[in-house]
Design a protein around this motif. Structure first.
Motif, PDB file in Angstrom:
ATOM      1  N   ILE A   1       3.458  13.276  -4.810  1.00 37.58           N
ATOM      2  CA  ILE A   1       3.410  14.591  -4.150  1.00 37.58           C
ATOM      3  C   ILE A   1       3.120  14.439  -2.661  1.00 37.58           C
ATOM      4  O   ILE A   1       3.701  15.144  -1.831  1.00 37.58           O
ATOM      5  CB  ILE A   1       2.350  15.501  -4.819  1.00 37.58           C
ATOM      6  N   THR A   2       2.240  13.539  -2.302  1.00 41.02           N
ATOM      7  CA  THR A   2       1.796  13.406  -0.915  1.00 41.02           C
ATOM      8  C   THR A   2       2.515  12.300  -0.143  1.00 41.02           C
ATOM      9  O   THR A   2       2.524  12.314   1.093  1.00 41.02           O
ATOM     10  CB  THR A   2       0.281  13.148  -0.874  1.00 41.02           C
ATOM     11  N   ASN A   3       3.108  11.354  -0.845  1.00 37.45           N
ATOM     12  CA  ASN A   3       3.716  10.193  -0.179  1.00 37.45           C
ATOM     13  C   ASN A   3       4.752  10.559   0.874  1.00 37.45           C
ATOM     14  O   ASN A   3       4.784   9.977   1.955  1.00 37.45           O
ATOM     15  CB  ASN A   3       4.349   9.252  -1.198  1.00 37.45           C
ATOM     16  N   SER A   4       5.619  11.517   0.568  1.00 37.67           N
ATOM     17  CA  SER A   4       6.747  11.800   1.466  1.00 37.67           C
ATOM     18  C   SER A   4       6.305  12.341   2.828  1.00 37.67           C
ATOM     19  O   SER A   4       7.013  12.158   3.821  1.00 37.67           O
ATOM     20  CB  SER A   4       7.731  12.768   0.809  1.00 37.67           C
TER      21      SER A   4
ATOM     22  N   ALA B   1       2.983  11.876   4.033  1.00 38.75           N
ATOM     23  CA  ALA B   1       1.715  11.243   4.431  1.00 38.75           C
ATOM     24  C   ALA B   1       1.763  10.715   5.857  1.00 38.75           C
ATOM     25  O   ALA B   1       0.832  10.936   6.643  1.00 38.75           O
ATOM     26  CB  ALA B   1       1.356  10.127   3.452  1.00 38.75           C
ATOM     27  N   TYR B   2       2.836  10.040   6.219  1.00 41.68           N
ATOM     28  CA  TYR B   2       2.933   9.483   7.574  1.00 41.68           C
ATOM     29  C   TYR B   2       3.163  10.583   8.616  1.00 41.68           C
ATOM     30  O   TYR B   2       2.699  10.461   9.753  1.00 41.68           O
ATOM     31  CB  TYR B   2       4.023   8.425   7.658  1.00 41.68           C
ATOM     32  N   VAL B   3       3.861  11.629   8.231  1.00 37.60           N
ATOM     33  CA  VAL B   3       4.043  12.778   9.131  1.00 37.60           C
ATOM     34  C   VAL B   3       2.679  13.401   9.419  1.00 37.60           C
ATOM     35  O   VAL B   3       2.351  13.719  10.567  1.00 37.60           O
ATOM     36  CB  VAL B   3       5.010  13.823   8.534  1.00 37.60           C
ATOM     37  N   PHE B   4       1.893  13.572   8.362  1.00 42.15           N
ATOM     38  CA  PHE B   4       0.544  14.100   8.538  1.00 42.15           C
ATOM     39  C   PHE B   4      -0.259  13.225   9.506  1.00 42.15           C
ATOM     40  O   PHE B   4      -0.871  13.722  10.458  1.00 42.15           O
ATOM     41  CB  PHE B   4      -0.210  14.198   7.198  1.00 42.15           C
ATOM     42  N   LEU B   5      -0.287  11.914   9.270  1.00 46.86           N
ATOM     43  CA  LEU B   5      -1.073  11.007  10.105  1.00 46.86           C
ATOM     44  C   LEU B   5      -0.583  11.039  11.556  1.00 46.86           C
ATOM     45  O   LEU B   5      -1.402  11.080  12.486  1.00 46.86           O
ATOM     46  CB  LEU B   5      -1.023   9.579   9.554  1.00 46.86           C
ATOM     47  N   ALA B   6       0.709  11.042  11.753  1.00 42.60           N
ATOM     48  CA  ALA B   6       1.257  11.102  13.113  1.00 42.60           C
ATOM     49  C   ALA B   6       0.840  12.396  13.814  1.00 42.60           C
ATOM     50  O   ALA B   6       0.465  12.382  14.992  1.00 42.60           O
ATOM     51  CB  ALA B   6       2.777  10.983  13.076  1.00 42.60           C
ATOM     52  N   ALA B   7       0.876  13.511  13.086  1.00 40.01           N
ATOM     53  CA  ALA B   7       0.462  14.790  13.665  1.00 40.01           C
ATOM     54  C   ALA B   7      -1.024  14.778  14.017  1.00 40.01           C
ATOM     55  O   ALA B   7      -1.434  15.317  15.053  1.00 40.01           O
ATOM     56  CB  ALA B   7       0.791  15.933  12.714  1.00 40.01           C
TER      57      ALA B   7
ATOM     58  N   LEU C   1      -6.861  12.053  -1.496  1.00 43.77           N
ATOM     59  CA  LEU C   1      -7.670  11.367  -2.501  1.00 43.77           C
ATOM     60  C   LEU C   1      -7.417  11.942  -3.895  1.00 43.77           C
ATOM     61  O   LEU C   1      -7.286  11.188  -4.869  1.00 43.77           O
ATOM     62  CB  LEU C   1      -9.158  11.467  -2.142  1.00 43.77           C
ATOM     63  N   ILE C   2      -7.321  13.255  -3.997  1.00 42.95           N
ATOM     64  CA  ILE C   2      -7.012  13.891  -5.285  1.00 42.95           C
ATOM     65  C   ILE C   2      -5.676  13.381  -5.811  1.00 42.95           C
ATOM     66  O   ILE C   2      -5.547  13.044  -6.991  1.00 42.95           O
ATOM     67  CB  ILE C   2      -6.999  15.430  -5.160  1.00 42.95           C
ATOM     68  N   ALA C   3      -4.688  13.314  -4.926  1.00 36.87           N
ATOM     69  CA  ALA C   3      -3.372  12.817  -5.339  1.00 36.87           C
ATOM     70  C   ALA C   3      -3.463  11.367  -5.816  1.00 36.87           C
ATOM     71  O   ALA C   3      -2.858  11.003  -6.830  1.00 36.87           O
ATOM     72  CB  ALA C   3      -2.383  12.935  -4.183  1.00 36.87           C
ATOM     73  N   LEU C   4      -4.233  10.560  -5.114  1.00 37.60           N
ATOM     74  CA  LEU C   4      -4.362   9.145  -5.482  1.00 37.60           C
ATOM     75  C   LEU C   4      -5.076   8.961  -6.814  1.00 37.60           C
ATOM     76  O   LEU C   4      -4.597   8.228  -7.679  1.00 37.60           O
ATOM     77  CB  LEU C   4      -5.098   8.378  -4.379  1.00 37.60           C
TER      78      LEU C   4
ATOM     79  N   MET D   1       0.854  -1.178   0.000  1.00 43.35           N
ATOM     80  CA  MET D   1       0.000   0.000   0.000  1.00 43.35           C
ATOM     81  C   MET D   1       0.897   1.237   0.000  1.00 43.35           C
ATOM     82  O   MET D   1       1.841   1.316   0.788  1.00 43.35           O
ATOM     83  CB  MET D   1      -0.879  -0.018   1.255  1.00 43.35           C
ATOM     84  N   ASN D   2       0.604   2.169  -0.860  1.00 47.22           N
ATOM     85  CA  ASN D   2       1.463   3.353  -0.902  1.00 47.22           C
ATOM     86  C   ASN D   2       1.199   4.238   0.321  1.00 47.22           C
ATOM     87  O   ASN D   2       0.141   4.149   0.949  1.00 47.22           O
ATOM     88  CB  ASN D   2       1.376   4.051  -2.258  1.00 47.22           C
ATOM     89  N   PRO D   3       2.181   5.089   0.698  1.00 44.53           N
ATOM     90  CA  PRO D   3       2.059   5.876   1.926  1.00 44.53           C
ATOM     91  C   PRO D   3       0.817   6.769   1.980  1.00 44.53           C
ATOM     92  O   PRO D   3       0.198   6.912   3.037  1.00 44.53           O
ATOM     93  CB  PRO D   3       3.338   6.711   1.941  1.00 44.53           C
ATOM     94  N   THR D   4       0.431   7.355   0.868  1.00 45.14           N
ATOM     95  CA  THR D   4      -0.743   8.227   0.862  1.00 45.14           C
ATOM     96  C   THR D   4      -2.007   7.429   1.153  1.00 45.14           C
ATOM     97  O   THR D   4      -2.840   7.837   1.977  1.00 45.14           O
ATOM     98  CB  THR D   4      -0.866   8.970  -0.485  1.00 45.14           C
ATOM     99  N   LEU D   5      -2.148   6.292   0.504  1.00 43.47           N
ATOM    100  CA  LEU D   5      -3.315   5.447   0.746  1.00 43.47           C
ATOM    101  C   LEU D   5      -3.319   4.924   2.187  1.00 43.47           C
ATOM    102  O   LEU D   5      -4.363   4.891   2.839  1.00 43.47           O
ATOM    103  CB  LEU D   5      -3.349   4.288  -0.251  1.00 43.47           C
ATOM    104  N   ALA D   6      -2.154   4.558   2.687  1.00 49.68           N
ATOM    105  CA  ALA D   6      -2.056   4.078   4.069  1.00 49.68           C
ATOM    106  C   ALA D   6      -2.421   5.188   5.057  1.00 49.68           C
ATOM    107  O   ALA D   6      -3.144   4.947   6.034  1.00 49.68           O
ATOM    108  CB  ALA D   6      -0.652   3.559   4.341  1.00 49.68           C
ATOM    109  N   ALA D   7      -1.946   6.397   4.810  1.00 51.88           N
ATOM    110  CA  ALA D   7      -2.253   7.518   5.712  1.00 51.88           C
ATOM    111  C   ALA D   7      -3.731   7.886   5.650  1.00 51.88           C
ATOM    112  O   ALA D   7      -4.349   8.175   6.678  1.00 51.88           O
ATOM    113  CB  ALA D   7      -1.380   8.723   5.366  1.00 51.88           C
TER     114      ALA D   7
END
Length: 135
Positions: free
Chosen positions: A83-86, A88-94, A73-76, A1-7
């Protein structure tokens, strides 16, 4: 699963988890007779301070989902999740950190830390929006 989808999945699951926790506590209050099933209000303002913070933390997630989730979702769907992958996990953690702090305390330090976690999410979202518009 890519980071954006996972986040994005993590964001939805986190929002659901807060809702489930709130409903478990409410159900316990009803089953034990501590509270009438018809007496709850959406803000939990007639319940404990923790329940009020839980309702607000859940509402914060739901309020942010169209914006933050929408950008992911737009990115996916546009095949631009690079664009969002790098971040995505930082966003989710925050997002999760913001909720945990919200549930834990209302102290000045906690409010400052919670706002900082939200600011991280906003900065990431603005960055994503700019990149999605200009890429």
């Amino acid at each position: 699963m890519n980071p954006t989808l996972a986040a994005l999945t993590g964001f939805v699951v986190w929002s659901l988890s807060l809702l489930v926790l709130m409903e478990i506590i409410r159900a316990k209050l009803v089953v034990t007779g501590a509270f009438a099933a018809t007496a709850f209000n959406p803000q939990n303002s007639n319940l404990s301070p923790f329940m009020q913070r839980l309702a607000r933390a859940h509402a914060n997630c739901i309020e942010g989902l169209p914006i933050f989730g929408g950008l992911m979702l737009i990115a996916l769907v546009s095949d631009r999740s690079t664009i969002t992958n790098s971040l995505a996990y930082v966003f989710l953690a925050a997002r999760i950190l913001q909720s945990i702090i919200h549930l834990s305390s209302q102290s000045s330090l906690a409010v400052t830390l919670r706002f900082t976690a939200f600011t991280v999410q906003m900065v990431i979202a603005v960055y994503w929006a700019i990149k999605l518009i200009t890429a």
